[in-house]
Design a protein around this motif. Structure first.
Motif, PDB file in Angstrom:
ATOM      1  N   ASN A  89     -16.394  29.907  90.093  1.00  0.00           N
ATOM      2  CA  ASN A  89     -17.234  31.023  90.540  1.00  0.00           C
ATOM      3  C   ASN A  89     -16.421  32.222  90.990  1.00  0.00           C
ATOM      4  OD1 ASN A  89     -19.213  29.115  90.221  1.00  0.00           O
ATOM      5  ND2 ASN A  89     -19.721  28.967  92.376  1.00  0.00           N
ATOM      6  N   GLY A  90     -16.958  33.396  90.703  1.00  0.00           N
ATOM      7  CA  GLY A  90     -16.516  34.640  91.302  1.00  0.00           C
ATOM      8  C   GLY A  90     -17.662  35.151  92.150  1.00  0.00           C
ATOM      9  N   LYS A  91     -17.361  35.920  93.178  1.00  0.00           N
ATOM     10  CA  LYS A  91     -18.414  36.362  94.098  1.00  0.00           C
ATOM     11  C   LYS A  91     -18.075  37.743  94.646  1.00  0.00           C
ATOM     12  CE  LYS A  91     -19.898  33.368  97.182  1.00  0.00           C
ATOM     13  NZ  LYS A  91     -20.087  32.568  98.410  1.00  0.00           N
ATOM     14  N   GLU A  92     -19.104  38.579  94.797  1.00  0.00           N
ATOM     15  CA  GLU A  92     -18.865  39.863  95.437  1.00  0.00           C
ATOM     16  C   GLU A  92     -18.635  39.615  96.923  1.00  0.00           C
ATOM     17  OE1 GLU A  92     -21.301  41.674  97.498  1.00  0.00           O
ATOM     18  OE2 GLU A  92     -22.619  39.975  97.457  1.00  0.00           O
ATOM     19  N   TRP A 121     -25.310  36.510  98.494  1.00  0.00           N
ATOM     20  CA  TRP A 121     -24.182  37.064  97.754  1.00  0.00           C
ATOM     21  C   TRP A 121     -24.430  36.907  96.265  1.00  0.00           C
ATOM     22  CZ3 TRP A 121     -23.886  35.266 102.555  1.00  0.00           C
ATOM     23  CH2 TRP A 121     -23.047  35.919 103.455  1.00  0.00           C
ATOM     24  N   LEU A 122     -24.090  37.941  95.505  1.00  0.00           N
ATOM     25  CA  LEU A 122     -24.131  37.857  94.047  1.00  0.00           C
ATOM     26  C   LEU A 122     -22.918  37.048  93.592  1.00  0.00           C
ATOM     27  CD1 LEU A 122     -25.508  38.780  91.404  1.00  0.00           C
ATOM     28  CD2 LEU A 122     -23.899  40.710  91.408  1.00  0.00           C
ATOM     29  N   THR A 123     -23.164  36.032  92.792  1.00  0.00           N
ATOM     30  CA  THR A 123     -22.125  35.111  92.336  1.00  0.00           C
ATOM     31  C   THR A 123     -22.222  35.003  90.818  1.00  0.00           C
ATOM     32  OG1 THR A 123     -22.459  33.912  94.398  1.00  0.00           O
ATOM     33  CG2 THR A 123     -21.199  32.796  92.701  1.00  0.00           C
ATOM     34  N   GLY A 125     -20.807  43.069  74.763  1.00  0.00           N
ATOM     35  CA  GLY A 125     -21.848  42.169  74.298  1.00  0.00           C
ATOM     36  C   GLY A 125     -21.686  40.721  74.722  1.00  0.00           C
ATOM     37  N   THR A 126     -20.724  40.432  75.606  1.00  0.00           N
ATOM     38  CA  THR A 126     -20.520  39.058  76.067  1.00  0.00           C
ATOM     39  C   THR A 126     -21.506  38.718  77.184  1.00  0.00           C
ATOM     40  OG1 THR A 126     -18.786  39.817  77.570  1.00  0.00           O
ATOM     41  CG2 THR A 126     -18.098  39.008  75.403  1.00  0.00           C
ATOM     42  N   ILE A 127     -21.599  37.450  77.516  1.00  0.00           N
ATOM     43  CA  ILE A 127     -22.600  36.970  78.474  1.00  0.00           C
ATOM     44  C   ILE A 127     -21.908  36.341  79.680  1.00  0.00           C
ATOM     45  CG2 ILE A 127     -24.467  35.301  78.825  1.00  0.00           C
ATOM     46  CD1 ILE A 127     -25.133  35.700  75.821  1.00  0.00           C
ATOM     47  N   THR A 128     -22.458  36.651  80.859  1.00  0.00           N
ATOM     48  CA  THR A 128     -22.001  36.056  82.120  1.00  0.00           C
ATOM     49  C   THR A 128     -23.231  35.562  82.872  1.00  0.00           C
ATOM     50  OG1 THR A 128     -20.095  37.551  82.235  1.00  0.00           O
ATOM     51  CG2 THR A 128     -20.776  36.511  84.299  1.00  0.00           C
ATOM     52  N   GLY A 129     -23.108  34.419  83.529  1.00  0.00           N
ATOM     53  CA  GLY A 129     -24.197  33.874  84.337  1.00  0.00           C
ATOM     54  C   GLY A 129     -24.090  34.350  85.778  1.00  0.00           C
ATOM     55  N   PHE A 130     -25.193  34.855  86.327  1.00  0.00           N
ATOM     56  CA  PHE A 130     -25.240  35.356  87.706  1.00  0.00           C
ATOM     57  C   PHE A 130     -26.318  34.614  88.483  1.00  0.00           C
ATOM     58  CE2 PHE A 130     -23.518  38.896  85.309  1.00  0.00           C
ATOM     59  CZ  PHE A 130     -22.568  39.450  86.155  1.00  0.00           C
ATOM     60  N   TRP A 131     -26.108  34.445  89.785  1.00  0.00           N
ATOM     61  CA  TRP A 131     -27.114  33.872  90.675  1.00  0.00           C
ATOM     62  C   TRP A 131     -26.813  34.326  92.092  1.00  0.00           C
ATOM     63  CZ3 TRP A 131     -23.071  31.282  88.572  1.00  0.00           C
ATOM     64  CH2 TRP A 131     -22.188  30.654  89.434  1.00  0.00           C
ATOM     65  N   LEU A 132     -27.712  34.013  93.013  1.00  0.00           N
ATOM     66  CA  LEU A 132     -27.520  34.310  94.424  1.00  0.00           C
ATOM     67  C   LEU A 132     -27.083  33.052  95.155  1.00  0.00           C
ATOM     68  CD1 LEU A 132     -30.670  36.481  95.286  1.00  0.00           C
ATOM     69  CD2 LEU A 132     -28.403  37.247  94.530  1.00  0.00           C
ATOM     70  N   GLU A 133     -26.198  33.232  96.133  1.00  0.00           N
ATOM     71  CA  GLU A 133     -25.772  32.154  97.025  1.00  0.00           C
ATOM     72  C   GLU A 133     -25.985  32.582  98.468  1.00  0.00           C
ATOM     73  OE1 GLU A 133     -21.690  31.019  96.406  1.00  0.00           O
ATOM     74  OE2 GLU A 133     -22.176  29.920  94.570  1.00  0.00           O
ATOM     75  N   ASN A 134     -26.127  31.598  99.358  1.00  0.00           N
ATOM     76  CA  ASN A 134     -26.195  31.891 100.786  1.00  0.00           C
ATOM     77  C   ASN A 134     -24.792  31.791 101.390  1.00  0.00           C
ATOM     78  OD1 ASN A 134     -25.641  29.151 101.227  1.00  0.00           O
ATOM     79  ND2 ASN A 134     -27.770  28.639 101.690  1.00  0.00           N
ATOM     80  N   SER A 135     -24.689  31.920 102.709  1.00  0.00           N
ATOM     81  CA  SER A 135     -23.378  31.923 103.370  1.00  0.00           C
ATOM     82  C   SER A 135     -22.666  30.581 103.283  1.00  0.00           C
ATOM     83  CB  SER A 135     -23.532  32.336 104.832  1.00  0.00           C
ATOM     84  OG  SER A 135     -24.385  31.430 105.507  1.00  0.00           O
ATOM     85  N   SER A 136     -23.389  29.511 102.944  1.00  0.00           N
ATOM     86  CA  SER A 136     -22.778  28.182 102.776  1.00  0.00           C
ATOM     87  C   SER A 136     -22.426  27.896 101.324  1.00  0.00           C
ATOM     88  CB  SER A 136     -23.743  27.107 103.284  1.00  0.00           C
ATOM     89  OG  SER A 136     -24.027  27.301 104.643  1.00  0.00           O
TER      90      SER A 136
END
Length: 142
Positions: free
Chosen positions: A46-49, A118-120, A76-87
């Motif tokens: 994972n990478g995270k802002e 956080w955006l991950t 044109g490539t694809i990356t998966g994004f999701w939200l995470e909490n502080s844990s």
């Protein structure tokens, strides 16, 4: 007379604080374009802002959004994004975003509401390549 004058000043100050507080709260609960730029690591790490944002809503119908403007992986490539909490727990499903497309909107889990998120992201390919992603996001859109 002086006592009344002091009370009036206190009431006015209190009302001003409340009005400013509500104005600030409502101003942030809209569809904003918050910039992000961070590294996505190889082997699906994972990478995270770095800056979390407070999601003040209590409705899962208030979607979050993400747009991938540039990707070091290429056009044109694809990356998966999701939200995470502080844990570092996922508080939304993964949204797969193609570089260069418009914003993607998705409903989060209820566990995303009334907390910092956080955006991950991670590479959708299982390889050793790391790259930088850049675009816009928002933790809530209305």
């Amino acid at each position: 007379m002086k006592k009344r004058h002091v009370i009036v000043k206190m009431v006015v100050a209190l009302l001003a604080t409340v009005v400013i507080g509500f104005g600030t709260q409502f101003a942030s609960a809209k569809d904003n374009d918050i910039g992000y730029k961070f590294k996505v690591y190889g082997w699906m790490a994972n990478g995270k802002e770095t800056e979390g944002r407070y999601r003040q809503t209590d409705s899962i119908d208030n979607s979050w959004k993400v747009q991938l403007k540039t990707s070091g992986e290429g056009q044109g490539t694809i990356t998966g994004f999701w939200l995470e909490n502080s844990s570092a727990q996922n508080v939304s499903q993964t949204e797969y975003v193609k570089q260069g497309e418009g914003p993607h909107y998705q409903k989060p889990f209820a566990s995303a509401n009334k907390r910092d998120v956080w955006l991950t992201a991670q590479n959708n390919n299982f390889n050793g390549e790391s790259y930088t992603v850049k675009g816009i996001w928002d933790e809530e859109t209305w």
